[in-house]
Design an enzyme around this catalytic site. Structure first.
Site, PDB file in Angstrom:
ATOM      1  N   ASP A 167       0.822  -1.208   0.000  1.00 51.39           N
ATOM      2  CA  ASP A 167       0.000   0.000   0.000  1.00 51.39           C
ATOM      3  C   ASP A 167       0.854   1.255   0.000  1.00 51.39           C
ATOM      4  O   ASP A 167       0.511   2.250  -0.655  1.00 51.39           O
ATOM      5  CB  ASP A 167      -0.922  -0.002   1.222  1.00 51.39           C
ATOM      6  CG  ASP A 167      -2.036  -1.027   1.090  1.00 51.39           C
ATOM      7  OD1 ASP A 167      -2.882  -0.861   0.202  1.00 51.39           O
ATOM      8  OD2 ASP A 167      -2.057  -1.995   1.874  1.00 51.39           O
ATOM      9  N   GLY A 168       1.959   1.224   0.720  1.00 47.87           N
ATOM     10  CA  GLY A 168       2.830   2.395   0.763  1.00 47.87           C
ATOM     11  C   GLY A 168       3.404   2.731  -0.596  1.00 47.87           C
ATOM     12  O   GLY A 168       3.492   3.907  -0.974  1.00 47.87           O
ATOM     13  N   ASN A 197      -3.446  -5.925   1.738  1.00 43.83           N
ATOM     14  CA  ASN A 197      -3.831  -6.404   3.069  1.00 43.83           C
ATOM     15  C   ASN A 197      -4.553  -5.353   3.910  1.00 43.83           C
ATOM     16  O   ASN A 197      -4.905  -5.615   5.055  1.00 43.83           O
ATOM     17  CB  ASN A 197      -2.607  -6.918   3.832  1.00 43.83           C
ATOM     18  CG  ASN A 197      -1.517  -5.868   3.981  1.00 43.83           C
ATOM     19  OD1 ASN A 197      -1.798  -4.668   4.093  1.00 43.83           O
ATOM     20  ND2 ASN A 197      -0.261  -6.302   3.999  1.00 43.83           N
ATOM     21  N   ILE A 199      -3.600  -2.814   5.485  1.00 43.14           N
ATOM     22  CA  ILE A 199      -2.940  -2.413   6.737  1.00 43.14           C
ATOM     23  C   ILE A 199      -1.703  -1.590   6.417  1.00 43.14           C
ATOM     24  O   ILE A 199      -0.927  -1.920   5.514  1.00 43.14           O
ATOM     25  CB  ILE A 199      -2.529  -3.647   7.568  1.00 43.14           C
ATOM     26  CG1 ILE A 199      -3.770  -4.368   8.096  1.00 43.14           C
ATOM     27  CG2 ILE A 199      -1.623  -3.259   8.729  1.00 43.14           C
ATOM     28  CD1 ILE A 199      -4.562  -3.605   9.135  1.00 43.14           C
ATOM     29  N   HIS A 271       3.316  -5.559  11.539  1.00 42.13           N
ATOM     30  CA  HIS A 271       3.989  -4.858  10.427  1.00 42.13           C
ATOM     31  C   HIS A 271       5.466  -4.638  10.700  1.00 42.13           C
ATOM     32  O   HIS A 271       6.310  -5.016   9.875  1.00 42.13           O
ATOM     33  CB  HIS A 271       3.319  -3.509  10.172  1.00 42.13           C
ATOM     34  CG  HIS A 271       4.044  -2.679   9.147  1.00 42.13           C
ATOM     35  ND1 HIS A 271       3.830  -2.819   7.796  1.00 42.13           N
ATOM     36  CD2 HIS A 271       5.004  -1.724   9.273  1.00 42.13           C
ATOM     37  CE1 HIS A 271       4.623  -1.980   7.133  1.00 42.13           C
ATOM     38  NE2 HIS A 271       5.332  -1.305   8.011  1.00 42.13           N
ATOM     39  N   ARG A 364      23.968  24.534 -22.513  1.00 39.37           N
ATOM     40  CA  ARG A 364      22.933  23.561 -22.903  1.00 39.37           C
ATOM     41  C   ARG A 364      23.004  23.290 -24.402  1.00 39.37           C
ATOM     42  O   ARG A 364      22.795  22.164 -24.856  1.00 39.37           O
ATOM     43  CB  ARG A 364      21.541  24.030 -22.501  1.00 39.37           C
ATOM     44  CG  ARG A 364      21.075  25.302 -23.177  1.00 39.37           C
ATOM     45  CD  ARG A 364      19.598  25.585 -22.964  1.00 39.37           C
ATOM     46  NE  ARG A 364      19.201  26.846 -23.572  1.00 39.37           N
ATOM     47  CZ  ARG A 364      17.964  27.177 -23.868  1.00 39.37           C
ATOM     48  NH1 ARG A 364      16.976  26.335 -23.634  1.00 39.37           N
ATOM     49  NH2 ARG A 364      17.682  28.349 -24.408  1.00 39.37           N
ATOM     50  N   GLU A 418       9.346  14.111 -13.401  1.00 41.14           N
ATOM     51  CA  GLU A 418      10.786  14.114 -13.115  1.00 41.14           C
ATOM     52  C   GLU A 418      11.199  12.951 -12.225  1.00 41.14           C
ATOM     53  O   GLU A 418      12.246  12.332 -12.423  1.00 41.14           O
ATOM     54  CB  GLU A 418      11.196  15.438 -12.449  1.00 41.14           C
ATOM     55  CG  GLU A 418      11.056  16.658 -13.336  1.00 41.14           C
ATOM     56  CD  GLU A 418       9.673  17.268 -13.296  1.00 41.14           C
ATOM     57  OE1 GLU A 418       9.469  18.317 -13.950  1.00 41.14           O
ATOM     58  OE2 GLU A 418       8.779  16.704 -12.609  1.00 41.14           O
ATOM     59  N   PHE A 444      14.184  21.612 -10.730  1.00 40.70           N
ATOM     60  CA  PHE A 444      13.320  20.455 -10.555  1.00 40.70           C
ATOM     61  C   PHE A 444      14.093  19.206 -10.131  1.00 40.70           C
ATOM     62  O   PHE A 444      13.527  18.113 -10.060  1.00 40.70           O
ATOM     63  CB  PHE A 444      12.518  20.183 -11.823  1.00 40.70           C
ATOM     64  CG  PHE A 444      11.677  21.360 -12.249  1.00 40.70           C
ATOM     65  CD1 PHE A 444      11.221  22.278 -11.314  1.00 40.70           C
ATOM     66  CD2 PHE A 444      11.371  21.570 -13.584  1.00 40.70           C
ATOM     67  CE1 PHE A 444      10.457  23.369 -11.692  1.00 40.70           C
ATOM     68  CE2 PHE A 444      10.610  22.657 -13.975  1.00 40.70           C
ATOM     69  CZ  PHE A 444      10.144  23.563 -13.026  1.00 40.70           C
ATOM     70  N   HIS A 468      19.172  25.424 -17.339  1.00 41.19           N
ATOM     71  CA  HIS A 468      18.605  26.602 -16.661  1.00 41.19           C
ATOM     72  C   HIS A 468      19.135  26.641 -15.223  1.00 41.19           C
ATOM     73  O   HIS A 468      18.399  26.556 -14.253  1.00 41.19           O
ATOM     74  CB  HIS A 468      17.078  26.565 -16.715  1.00 41.19           C
ATOM     75  CG  HIS A 468      16.536  26.682 -18.110  1.00 41.19           C
ATOM     76  ND1 HIS A 468      16.842  25.779 -19.105  1.00 41.19           N
ATOM     77  CD2 HIS A 468      15.721  27.609 -18.683  1.00 41.19           C
ATOM     78  CE1 HIS A 468      16.237  26.136 -20.234  1.00 41.19           C
ATOM     79  NE2 HIS A 468      15.551  27.258 -20.011  1.00 41.19           N
TER      80      HIS A 468
END
Length: 674
Positions: A167-168, A197, A199, A271, A364, A418, A444, A468
């Site tokens: 789930d995480g 599960n 949980i 857990h 760049r 990203e 970013f 940039h």
């Protein structure tokens, strides 16, 4: 039958069931976490049946040849459940995972670290732990499989990427970026098992989410199934269907966390903590496992070892096919990431040409020019950008787009993702066969930070093109103008951060990024045009030493100006003013890579820095500069965030000017305390 008799019982290998095999995982997870007094037993116990069916019936690997290129990739995205992977590795027979390693779980120097760590134990395909990273990295692996398969055919490249996620993993934002990309590209060899599960650490997942994950994955373009995660035949049928799908797959496995622990299963209490002696005793009775801690009957171990035997047979058959292929040598070169030697001769010739031409371009743009040569010389490079292709200038002539319909391309449109881009590039690098690079704005880097850190932690050759690079980008303003980002990247162990000052240093830094195969590189590039600063061509790559004296006065130095990137030009102008108007001898030092300079000998560093007063010049935060300028040195740069205005106005506004450097130098020289 009494307990002692049960302890002496040795099941016949022909009678060993998948339930017995799964219970071996449960027992080893309970025992290891209990002995360490630390860890997460619930997930391994809950997903033991899924893992057993996957490995016993489907997965293709050979523990004696863990780097076999055509092995299936297994990613434990829910890395807190690491004992699932370590138990599997012991049972299957990885040579570096004897039972003693499980007994040393989470101890200093053990291969059984708290979360799976790439390079610490054989067969661990990627470092997981930060939730969501595993599934996102696996997307890159599955993409690399498709790209390599398109080049060499299924006779040579024909494997799956399997992921166990919790789930995480699915709640972390990176998972949305990753599954969107995987679904868009129809990465059909990616199969994700969701440990459903209900949980999490705090308790039921209903405390924090009402997301219909099946609908979400289906909307992203996945084939979606829901099964009982403890029914072996349902599990096997779902995997069979997923393997035949033309889309990536999510298999939602309804499981019970801590299954087998009669009083704690289904609870968050299983857990992240040991079950305790009493509960482990009860669990042994509940699952019919009367064996001592860390004792797995020989018949069960031997049944598990069939996975390795099957994989060894498949590897040998593969080796025969590859040896018979006319592209055998080409495939080996790709897997070994062998760059053509003439590429580096071409880069040297490129530098010579542009010294003679005194080419003035943004770094760049210089990067784009260098990349054109690199991409023409080798097809190992796989490029991309997070929806900033024509700002980052990461595509070069002749590169075709990668799409669900065409994996023969070499350019990936990662979209505005990203974080997933960085994680996918980790997966591409880990898979092998390519050197990935991808672009975004330096500001970013924050969005990609988690995966960039793992690039360094795993020592993967991932090349980040971050353009940039300062207030020099101008009118987009402080949200886009990086200030603290160079300091953040430089503070990260195991990364080479390059901020070249001109087209020559840009070519040198690209060469170094290609040569350093054991770490990621970040190329920090300007939006604004910069003059060529070298006074003559040198066959030596001067950037390889991290910093060097660009201009040395004939007489003894009165001051040393240290700068990076676009500010080296400003330092040179200041040095000219100091000499012309004030007869002050100023040396200019360009510092494209602090990391490589730090790696030089003390004598070399002293020769570059010298004893005269020093001024650091960089349109970024000061943090880190005192290492080079000394206690009494000065810094000219940013003290806060930027502003929205044309670049020249911003440099004047923030005092990053030749005139301010000159005034600061004169003050330092006249300061008798220096």
């Amino acid at each position: 039958m009494n307990t002692q008799a049960l302890l002496q019982e040795k099941p016949d290998i022909e009678t060993v069931s998948e339930r017995d095999m799964a219970n071996a995982i449960r027992a080893l997870a309970m025992d290891s976490v209990q002995k360490a007094n630390s860890g997460h037993p619930g997930m391994p116990m809950g997903m033991a049946d899924v893992a057993t069916v996957l490995f016993n019936r489907f997965i293709k690997l050979d523990p004696l040849h863990p780097q076999w290129p055509d092995r299936d990739r297994f990613v434990l995205s829910a890395g807190h459940g690491s004992m699932l992977q370590y138990a599997l590795h012991y049972l299957i027979g990885y040579p570096d995972m004897p039972i003693e390693e499980l007994q040393r779980f989470r101890q200093l120097g053990a291969k059984t670290a708290g979360h799976p760590e790439y390079g610490h134990a054989q067969g661990i395909e990627t470092t997981t732990g930060p939730l969501g990273q595993g599934i996102a990295t696996a997307v890159g692996m599955a993409l690399a499989e498709r790209l390599l398969g398109e080049r060499f055919g299924e006779e040579i490249v024909d494997h799956y990427t399997y992921v166990i996620a919790g789930d995480g993993c699915l709640q972390e934002g990176i998972s949305h970026e990753a599954i969107d990309l995987a679904g868009h590209l129809k990465l059909s060899r990616l199969i994700v098992f969701w440990d459903n599960n209900s949980i999490s650490i705090d308790g039921p997942t209903s405390l924090s989410t009402s997301m219909d994950q099946l609908a979400r994955f289906k909307a992203a373009g996945f084939d979606v199934q829901e099964i009982d995660g403890h029914d072996c035949e349902e599990i096997a049928d779902a995997i069979t269907r997923a393997r035949s799908s033309n889309r990536p797959s999510l298999i939602s496995c309804r499981t019970i966390i801590g299954k087998g622990a009669p009083n704690l299963q289904g609870s968050e209490k299983t857990h992240g903590a040991p079950l305790g002696d009493a509960e482990i005793t009860a669990a042994r009775l509940a699952i019919g496992w009367p064996h001592r801690p860390f004792d797995v009957p020989e018949a069960i171990v031997e049944t598990w070892r069939n996975v390795a035997r099957r994989g060894a047979d498949e590897r040998r058959e593969w080796c025969v096919r590859v040896a018979a292929s006319s592209r055998c040598d080409e495939f080996k070169q790709a897997v070994q990431k062998q760059l053509p030697a003439e590429l580096f001769d071409d880069l040297n010739a490129f530098r010579r040409e542009h010294v003679e031409k005194a080419t003035k371009v943004a770094t760049r743009k210089a990067s784009e020019m260098v990349l054109g040569m690199i991409n023409n010389a080798t097809d190992l490079t796989i490029g991309g950008s997070a929806d900033l292709t024509h700002s980052n200038l990461t595509i070069t002539p002749g590169m075709k787009d990668v799409s669900a319909e065409n994996f023969s391309g070499r350019y990936i449109h990662y979209g505005i993702r990203e974080h997933a881009m960085a994680a996918a590039m980790n997966g591409i690098a880990l898979h092998g066969g390519f050197v990935p690079y991808g672009g975004t704005f330096l500001a970013f880097a924050d969005y990609a930070r988690g995966a960039v850190r793992l690039s360094a932690l795993m020592g993967q050759q991932v090349i980040y093109v971050m353009t940039h690079d300062s207030i020099g980008l101008g009118e987009d303003g402080p949200t886009h103008q990086p200030i603290e980002h160079l300091a953040m990247l430089r503070a990260t162990p195991g990364i080479n951060v390059f901020r070249p000052a001109d087209i020559i240093e840009t070519a040198e830094c690209w060469e170094l990024a290609l040569k350093y195969r054991d770490r990621p590189s970040v190329l920090v590039l300007s939006r604004q045009n910069l003059p060529m600063l070298r006074q003559a061509h040198s066959d030596d790559n001067r950037s390889s030493r991290g910093a060097y004296v660009l201009r040395e006065p004939a007489e003894a130095r009165a001051v040393t100006l240290l700068a990076t990137g676009s500010e080296v030009e400003i330092a040179c102008t200041a040095a000219d003013i100091l000499r012309g108007q004030y007869k002050i001898a100023a040396a200019v030092v360009s510092m494209p890579s602090w990391e490589l300079f730090e790696a030089q000998t003390p004598a070399y560093r002293r020769s570059v820095l010298a004893a005269a007063p020093r001024i650091g010049i960089e349109a970024a935060a000061r943090l880190g500069w005192d290492r080079w300028i000394g206690e009494k040195g000065a810094f000219i740069g940013m003290q806060g965030f930027g502003a929205s205005a044309p670049a020249p106005d911003l440099y004047r506004h923030f005092g990053i000017t030749p005139e301010n450097i000159v005034a600061t130098a004169r003050k330092l020289i006249n300061d008798k305390e220096y």
